[in-house]
Design an enzyme around this catalytic site. Sequence first.
Site, PDB file in Angstrom:
ATOM      1  N   CYS A 121       0.825  -1.194   0.000  1.00  0.00           N
ATOM      2  CA  CYS A 121       0.000   0.000   0.000  1.00  0.00           C
ATOM      3  C   CYS A 121       0.863   1.248   0.000  1.00  0.00           C
ATOM      4  CB  CYS A 121      -0.902   0.004   1.234  1.00  0.00           C
ATOM      5  SG  CYS A 121      -1.895  -1.495   1.425  1.00  0.00           S
TER       6      CYS A 121
ATOM      7  N   ARG B 201      -4.689   1.317  -1.087  1.00  0.00           N
ATOM      8  CA  ARG B 201      -4.562  -0.106  -0.788  1.00  0.00           C
ATOM      9  C   ARG B 201      -4.316  -0.963  -2.020  1.00  0.00           C
ATOM     10  NH1 ARG B 201      -8.886  -4.599   1.422  1.00  0.00           N
ATOM     11  NH2 ARG B 201      -7.324  -6.044   2.260  1.00  0.00           N
ATOM     12  N   LEU B 202      -3.341  -1.856  -1.896  1.00  0.00           N
ATOM     13  CA  LEU B 202      -3.166  -2.982  -2.796  1.00  0.00           C
ATOM     14  C   LEU B 202      -3.587  -4.206  -1.998  1.00  0.00           C
ATOM     15  CD1 LEU B 202      -2.134  -4.234  -5.454  1.00  0.00           C
ATOM     16  CD2 LEU B 202       0.127  -4.391  -4.416  1.00  0.00           C
TER      17      LEU B 202
ATOM     18  N   GLY C  28       2.468  -2.898   3.902  1.00  0.00           N
ATOM     19  CA  GLY C  28       3.374  -4.032   4.040  1.00  0.00           C
ATOM     20  C   GLY C  28       2.674  -5.324   4.370  1.00  0.00           C
ATOM     21  N   GLU C  29       3.458  -6.250   4.854  1.00  0.00           N
ATOM     22  CA  GLU C  29       2.966  -7.575   5.237  1.00  0.00           C
ATOM     23  C   GLU C  29       3.627  -7.989   6.546  1.00  0.00           C
ATOM     24  OE1 GLU C  29       0.632  -8.962   3.520  1.00  0.00           O
ATOM     25  OE2 GLU C  29       0.766  -7.737   1.701  1.00  0.00           O
TER      26      GLU C  29
ATOM     27  N   ASP D 286      -3.918  -8.904   8.438  1.00  0.00           N
ATOM     28  CA  ASP D 286      -2.782  -8.637   9.312  1.00  0.00           C
ATOM     29  C   ASP D 286      -2.819  -7.199   9.819  1.00  0.00           C
ATOM     30  OD1 ASP D 286      -2.207  -7.547   6.822  1.00  0.00           O
ATOM     31  OD2 ASP D 286      -0.119  -8.202   6.770  1.00  0.00           O
TER      32      ASP D 286
ATOM     33  N   GLY E  80      14.974 -12.799  -5.033  1.00  0.00           N
ATOM     34  CA  GLY E  80      16.204 -13.228  -4.363  1.00  0.00           C
ATOM     35  C   GLY E  80      17.067 -12.078  -3.878  1.00  0.00           C
TER      36      GLY E  80
END
Length: 613
Positions: free
Chosen positions: A2, A50-51, A79-80, A103, A378
């Site tokens: 977001c 928001r995403l 974030g997550e 979350d 990565g």
Amino acid sequence: MCGIAGWVDFGHDVSARHEEIRNMTDTLACRGPDAEGMWTAPHVALGHRRLAIVDLEGGRQPMTDDDRGRERVTLTFCGEVYNFSELRTELAGHGHAFRTRSDTEVVLRAYLQWGPSFAERLNGMFALAIWDGRSEELTLVRDRMGVKPLYYFPTPDGVLFGSEPKAILAHPTVSARVNSDGLREVLDMVKTPEAAVYSGMYEVRPGHIVRVSRKGLVKLRYWALEAREHTDDLGTTIRTVRELLEDTVQRQMVADVPLSSLLSGGLDSSAITALAARTLGSERLRSFSVDFAEAAAGFQPDAVRGAADAPYARELARHVDADHTEIILDSGELLSPAVRAAVLRATDLPPAYWGDMWPSLYLLFKAVKQHTTVALSGESADELFGGYRWFHNPGAVRADTFPWLTSGSARYFGGLQLLDRGLVEKLDIPGYRQARYHEALGEVPVLPGEDPGERRMREMSHLNLTRFVQTLLDRKDRMSMAVGLEVRVPFCDHRLVEYVFNTPWSMKAFDGREKSLLRAATADLLPASILERVKTPYPTTQDPAYESGLRTEMAEILRDGNAPVRSLLDVEKVRAVLDRPQGATSRSYDRGSLEMAIWLNRWLGSYDVTLDL
């Protein structure tokens, strides 16, 4: 993922200033294309784009906790949090009742339960702001490794903040002014923590909290790399790295939207892709790689790229049965005015270093977004496990400067050759770099009794994990969020970072190669060709047509007497570069000075920057 923005003003009522907070929030629309929200109170306005990734219907923001109709605490979050399920269970045990599966609500209730120390309990990538109406205090928090950006601008009566500088610059009281130190940060690859280039603006430092109240602004650290004795033997260390990687990848695959992997065919992305494919089981993982149209006809090895990525990416995709897609780009796309405008708009700064990698990443992520909303990357493995050549170059290890700015590597981060000599001397880039380097060394934690050689390698690791990797994380965040794609970085899991940071260099390079630990920890997952492949950076175009396009734009700048960058250039040097014969193969390090001048010109003009030098 977001975008967040906000305004706290203890001297004025901002609850009706909807236009200002909407303008700030709207600048972040690309970061959050799925929904928007605003929340205001007398002295605070919060915005959110928001995403949607988890709990698509229930995670709307800003999110407020209501206590018998009274709004106590409000959160805007980007974030997550990968351990939100465990935290949710723990919080339920403390009596918290949840209205959503998100979350976001876990973060909100964690703050209610533990106060500002809640940040220490989060495992994830995040940037967030919490307004506590009970104490009239704003709390800004950024994740430990700085995966997600967060900027702030103190004012006489409070603060402005946003996920990107553009949100703050959208406020009518802020102008795009840059002083000498700000320009030094643009021109040299030092990435000073907290420095945001624009005068009066700062980044929340990774692992830190910024609290703003009527008493003023306070900065607090909740995490930093610490020096600890490593007592595990080599076999145990390899197993631990593997276990941490497996757990991290599994955690980071939780999403209510399609997920994929970014695959170059190198060790790092191949390891993540293989672990992700194993986690999915019978379900096929989608993977994506990028290459250039001219590379198929004639890739030319250079000092750091011994072979093209495509054959290795294809081999790994076959090995794990991934549904693989190659995104093929040409120079016309990389030079597209619309693409380059989008890149600049995403960065808010001249994206000079790495040249064509910026538009190629943007175009790669734009293509990936058509199929998935989340991608694993990565990124950060080289900084963590010692993958770069400067970790293994005795001259770079001994040098009294940032290792990436030593002989053999510095040319990839140059670009000052076309600038006016008087300007360069006035800025004293070498002096600034030296001061920032010794400042960085002073932050490295000390392990009593550590061997001098191991101590130096600890310094090398710390410099890479606190400075260099920040530039890569910024690049990945801006280019992915510009198209609404969330990129997750398992190698930035703080548990893995803490463990490997304290692993002796003799173990990290136990077989004399780069990233020995990572190779050993993932040996059973990967084909031999990838395990034995030498570190190769993200691909860059070798097409002379790309350099021709740069030369054309530079010539146009010279013809324009009002070009914003013109006063900063040595015109004779520019003419000499334009008159120089062009080879059949174009190298990124030979184009660096052109990229720097062109991007400076675009930035100065597009952002109406005032230089206070």
